[in-house]
Design a protein around this motif. Structure first.
Motif, PDB file in Angstrom:
ATOM      1  N   GLN A 129       0.713  -1.411   0.006  1.00  0.00           N
ATOM      2  CA  GLN A 129      -0.075  -0.437  -0.299  1.00  0.00           C
ATOM      3  C   GLN A 129       1.387   0.824   0.379  1.00  0.00           C
ATOM      4  O   GLN A 129       1.627   0.974   0.416  1.00  0.00           O
ATOM      5  CB  GLN A 129      -1.148  -0.240   1.183  1.00  0.00           C
ATOM      6  CG  GLN A 129      -1.348  -1.544   1.332  1.00  0.00           C
ATOM      7  CD  GLN A 129      -2.551  -1.211   2.642  1.00  0.00           C
ATOM      8  OE1 GLN A 129      -3.553  -0.390   3.106  1.00  0.00           O
ATOM      9  NE2 GLN A 129      -2.216  -2.255   3.748  1.00  0.00           N
ATOM     10  N   GLN A 130       0.307   2.708  -0.683  1.00  0.00           N
ATOM     11  CA  GLN A 130       1.402   3.699  -0.390  1.00  0.00           C
ATOM     12  C   GLN A 130       0.150   4.851   0.080  1.00  0.00           C
ATOM     13  O   GLN A 130      -0.284   5.671  -0.367  1.00  0.00           O
ATOM     14  CB  GLN A 130       1.319   4.038  -1.704  1.00  0.00           C
ATOM     15  CG  GLN A 130       2.680   2.711  -2.071  1.00  0.00           C
ATOM     16  CD  GLN A 130       3.603   3.122  -3.983  1.00  0.00           C
ATOM     17  OE1 GLN A 130       2.504   3.728  -4.282  1.00  0.00           O
ATOM     18  NE2 GLN A 130       4.030   2.547  -4.191  1.00  0.00           N
ATOM     19  N   GLU A 134      -0.745   8.024  -1.955  1.00  0.00           N
ATOM     20  CA  GLU A 134      -2.432   8.351  -2.594  1.00  0.00           C
ATOM     21  C   GLU A 134      -2.795   9.710  -1.870  1.00  0.00           C
ATOM     22  O   GLU A 134      -3.848  10.639  -2.200  1.00  0.00           O
ATOM     23  CB  GLU A 134      -3.196   6.657  -1.908  1.00  0.00           C
ATOM     24  CG  GLU A 134      -3.072   6.079  -2.733  1.00  0.00           C
ATOM     25  CD  GLU A 134      -3.310   4.806  -1.409  1.00  0.00           C
ATOM     26  OE1 GLU A 134      -4.220   4.322  -0.828  1.00  0.00           O
ATOM     27  OE2 GLU A 134      -3.350   3.010  -2.770  1.00  0.00           O
ATOM     28  N   GLN A 135      -2.806   9.626  -0.232  1.00  0.00           N
ATOM     29  CA  GLN A 135      -2.701  11.001   0.113  1.00  0.00           C
ATOM     30  C   GLN A 135      -2.364  12.374  -1.106  1.00  0.00           C
ATOM     31  O   GLN A 135      -3.181  13.807  -1.201  1.00  0.00           O
ATOM     32  CB  GLN A 135      -2.420  11.715   0.958  1.00  0.00           C
ATOM     33  CG  GLN A 135      -3.705  10.421   2.328  1.00  0.00           C
ATOM     34  CD  GLN A 135      -1.823  10.271   3.986  1.00  0.00           C
ATOM     35  OE1 GLN A 135      -1.393  11.529   3.624  1.00  0.00           O
ATOM     36  NE2 GLN A 135      -2.850   9.558   4.706  1.00  0.00           N
ATOM     37  N   GLU A 137      -2.159  12.587  -3.520  1.00  0.00           N
ATOM     38  CA  GLU A 137      -3.078  12.579  -5.407  1.00  0.00           C
ATOM     39  C   GLU A 137      -4.004  13.112  -4.959  1.00  0.00           C
ATOM     40  O   GLU A 137      -4.598  14.278  -6.224  1.00  0.00           O
ATOM     41  CB  GLU A 137      -2.770  11.055  -5.392  1.00  0.00           C
ATOM     42  CG  GLU A 137      -1.803  10.482  -6.310  1.00  0.00           C
ATOM     43  CD  GLU A 137      -1.754   8.583  -6.712  1.00  0.00           C
ATOM     44  OE1 GLU A 137      -1.094   8.321  -7.338  1.00  0.00           O
ATOM     45  OE2 GLU A 137      -2.962   8.638  -5.922  1.00  0.00           O
ATOM     46  N   GLU A 138      -4.737  12.945  -4.001  1.00  0.00           N
ATOM     47  CA  GLU A 138      -5.823  13.426  -3.283  1.00  0.00           C
ATOM     48  C   GLU A 138      -5.999  15.328  -3.626  1.00  0.00           C
ATOM     49  O   GLU A 138      -6.758  15.963  -3.530  1.00  0.00           O
ATOM     50  CB  GLU A 138      -6.835  13.084  -2.062  1.00  0.00           C
ATOM     51  CG  GLU A 138      -7.099  12.055  -2.423  1.00  0.00           C
ATOM     52  CD  GLU A 138      -7.240  11.333  -1.076  1.00  0.00           C
ATOM     53  OE1 GLU A 138      -8.084  12.378   0.049  1.00  0.00           O
ATOM     54  OE2 GLU A 138      -8.890  10.194  -0.981  1.00  0.00           O
ATOM     55  N   GLU A 152      -1.143  10.846 -10.354  1.00  0.00           N
ATOM     56  CA  GLU A 152       0.119   9.997 -10.025  1.00  0.00           C
ATOM     57  C   GLU A 152       0.807  10.496  -9.519  1.00  0.00           C
ATOM     58  O   GLU A 152       1.608  11.730  -9.750  1.00  0.00           O
ATOM     59  CB  GLU A 152       0.065   9.843 -11.056  1.00  0.00           C
ATOM     60  CG  GLU A 152      -0.957   9.122 -12.542  1.00  0.00           C
ATOM     61  CD  GLU A 152      -0.873   8.087 -13.178  1.00  0.00           C
ATOM     62  OE1 GLU A 152       0.221   7.670 -13.861  1.00  0.00           O
ATOM     63  OE2 GLU A 152      -0.691   9.025 -14.610  1.00  0.00           O
TER      64      GLU A 152
END
Length: 530
Positions: A129-130, A134-135, A137-138, A152
């Motif tokens: 998981q990353q 991911e946070q 990217e948001e 991305e």
């Protein structure tokens, strides 16, 4: 793909980046730009971007954003996605019209977890998981102004700038320097009395400041990715206090432990503190043309390992100094020019005399292939002779383009041979040999007394005398070669005389070199701190 090595490792990383940059505005930080410069060249990146306009920009807070006709951006960064880096990302994106953002970081996600204070046990549970990426990217979508836009964030190990198939540099870690004895005092200031450190030998990872630990972990992340690419299980050896800490961190790095279980090959990795071999950095005993090029030619702006080559000789401009900045400089890196690359690798591996002859041979062969009216001359190679060969290409655009890399290295050779500092090389070498003979026979106070008459103010110096920067190099060499020595009764007075004379010379200089400005600024800040 070629056999695994530093070149294929770098090329593989950049291919992942190039796959993302089509019709994008590309922002690079200095270290990634240097990796590109030595690895595959900016031309390769521009080809991948496509379009007639130049879409490369430096990643900095004041960087120009993208207009309405530039909806895609790719950021290629060598550092952690944290702190000021994220603030710069936000500022650039908020003043742009991007709808698609890609952020490439050279630092593994595992290191980002460490930087965000995620405990090792919790990080192990997040394998695969990353969440940090991911946070971000948001956040990128939020800054672009629409959560439906595309963002991305990915890791590509752009650690190396490959100068040759068996020589790679790490520009992102150019400022990572071994600890010095006086650093123990600074480390102790943050420790209780019962846990004070006595020497550098007692320093371990727990004693280092968090910023330095993170920098080490970023380096370890890149080295682990290199070992994975090579398919090896490494065995680490270390010489020096900081090297010992880096080697231990690589040995204990969680992703590296998993990688070693399946690695087929074996490799030995030796870490050495630069401070334990300063004579190699400041000495003049190396009979190599590239060493002289790097020593005397001006540094290429934004780079740590390349120099500027004056290209005015190949234009219709006069060769006066005021015209030098009118033409973009050449350089030593020839990543996209096969003939230039072959010559560069030959220069790295041959002695000075053979290297100069190799430059002449390449120029003669290139001129012959282009049917240029070359006049052969044998015997000793001179700067004038090389210049004559180079100027044959001057008014032939096709020949210039075909042999651009070779001509850059040819001009670098000419400018190095003609540089006044090159003439001093033998003077340095003579002094160093004399010093080596006297070490063990003479005391340090006698050696310093021999140096004292060489320290002259600018109005007394001739072209053969040493400038302040060169005197500092000699002092570093003297103390490095001497190692630990017994202090005699005259040492204190001799050192004080050298310091006073050198300080007087500094004060009387009309203008200090950039290096001396940096040194004196650091000394001033230390004085204020103390």
């Amino acid at each position: 793909m070629s056999d695994p090595g530093v070149l294929s490792f770098t090329h593989q990383g950049w291919e992942q980046v190039l796959a993302k940059v089509k019709r994008a505005l590309v922002y690079l930080d200095a270290a990634c730009a240097e990796s590109l410069h030595w690895g595959c060249g900016s031309t390769r990146l521009l080809e991948a971007v496509g379009g007639p306009a130049c879409h490369l920009r430096e990643f900095e807070p004041t960087a120009v954003g993208g207009g309405a006709e530039q909806p895609k951006a790719v950021f290629v960064l060598s550092c952690l996605l944290k702190g000021r880096t994220v603030e710069t990302l936000r500022d650039i994106i908020c003043r742009s019209h991007f709808q698609y953002c890609v952020v490439v970081t050279a630092v593994n996600h595992a290191v980002h977890l460490t930087a965000n204070h995620v405990p090792a046990a919790a990080a192990a549970e997040l394998e695969g998981q990353q969440p940090v990426f991911e946070q971000l990217e948001e956040k990128l979508c939020e800054w672009m102004g629409n959560m439906n836009y595309t963002a991305e964030v990915l890791h590509v190990p752009l650690l190396l700038a490959p100068a040759a198939p068996h020589l790679a540099l790490t520009p992102a870690f150019a400022s990572l320097f071994p600890l010095l004895p006086r650093d123990v005092h600074l480390l102790n200031s943050a420790r209780p009395d019962k846990r004070r450190l006595g020497s550098l030998g007692e320093v371990d990872a727990t004693a280092l400041p968090p910023e330095l630990l993170l920098q080490i972990r970023c380096l370890v992340s890149g080295l682990s990715s290199l070992c994975e690419h090579l398919g090896v299980r490494e065995e680490c050896f270390a010489v020096g206090s900081l090297s010992r800490i880096i080697a231990a961190d690589l040995a204990n790095y969680a992703p590296a432990k998993n990688r070693r279980k399946t690695a087929a090959g074996r490799a030995s990795v030796v870490f050495v503190d630069r401070t334990l071999d300063l004579t190699g950095a400041v000495g003049h005993h190396g009979d190599n043309l590239v060493e002289k090029m790097l020593s005397v030619l001006p540094q290429l702006p934004g780079h740590t390992n390349d120099v500027m080559v004056n290209m005015v000789e190949l234009t219709a401009l006069h060769t006066e100094e005021e015209n030098w900045n009118a033409v973009a400089p050449g350089c030593l890196a020839q990543s996209s020019d096969m003939a230039g690359k072959a010559l560069w690798e030959a220069l790295l591996n041959t002695k000075h005399k053979e290297a100069v002859m190799e430059v002449r041979r390449h120029l003669v062969e290139a001129a012959s292939r282009e049917n240029l009216p070359i006049k052969m001359s044998m015997g000793r190679v001179t700067p004038g002779q090389l210049t004559t060969y180079i100027q044959l290409f001057k008014n032939n655009l096709k020949a210039l383009v075909n042999h651009c890399g070779l001509l850059q290295l040819g001009l670098a050779t000419v400018q190095t041979l003609k540089h006044p500092h090159t003439a001093k090389w033998d003077n340095f070498l003579a002094f160093e040999r004399l010093l080596l003979q006297s070490v063990g026979e003479s005391t340090m106070s006698v050696v310093l007394s021999q140096l004292l008459p060489m320290i002259k103010p600018s109005h007394q110096r001739t072209k053969d005398d040493y400038c302040p920067e060169e005197l500092l190099i000699l002092l570093i060499y003297i103390y490095s070669v001497s190692g630990e020595f017994t202090a005699d009764k005259n040492l204190g007075e001799a050192e004080e005389n050298v310091k006073k004379t050198l300080a007087q010379v500094f004060c009387e200089e009309s203008e200090l070199s950039p290096l001396l400005q940096k040194i004196t600024a650091i000394l001033s800040s230390l004085c204020i701190y103390l």
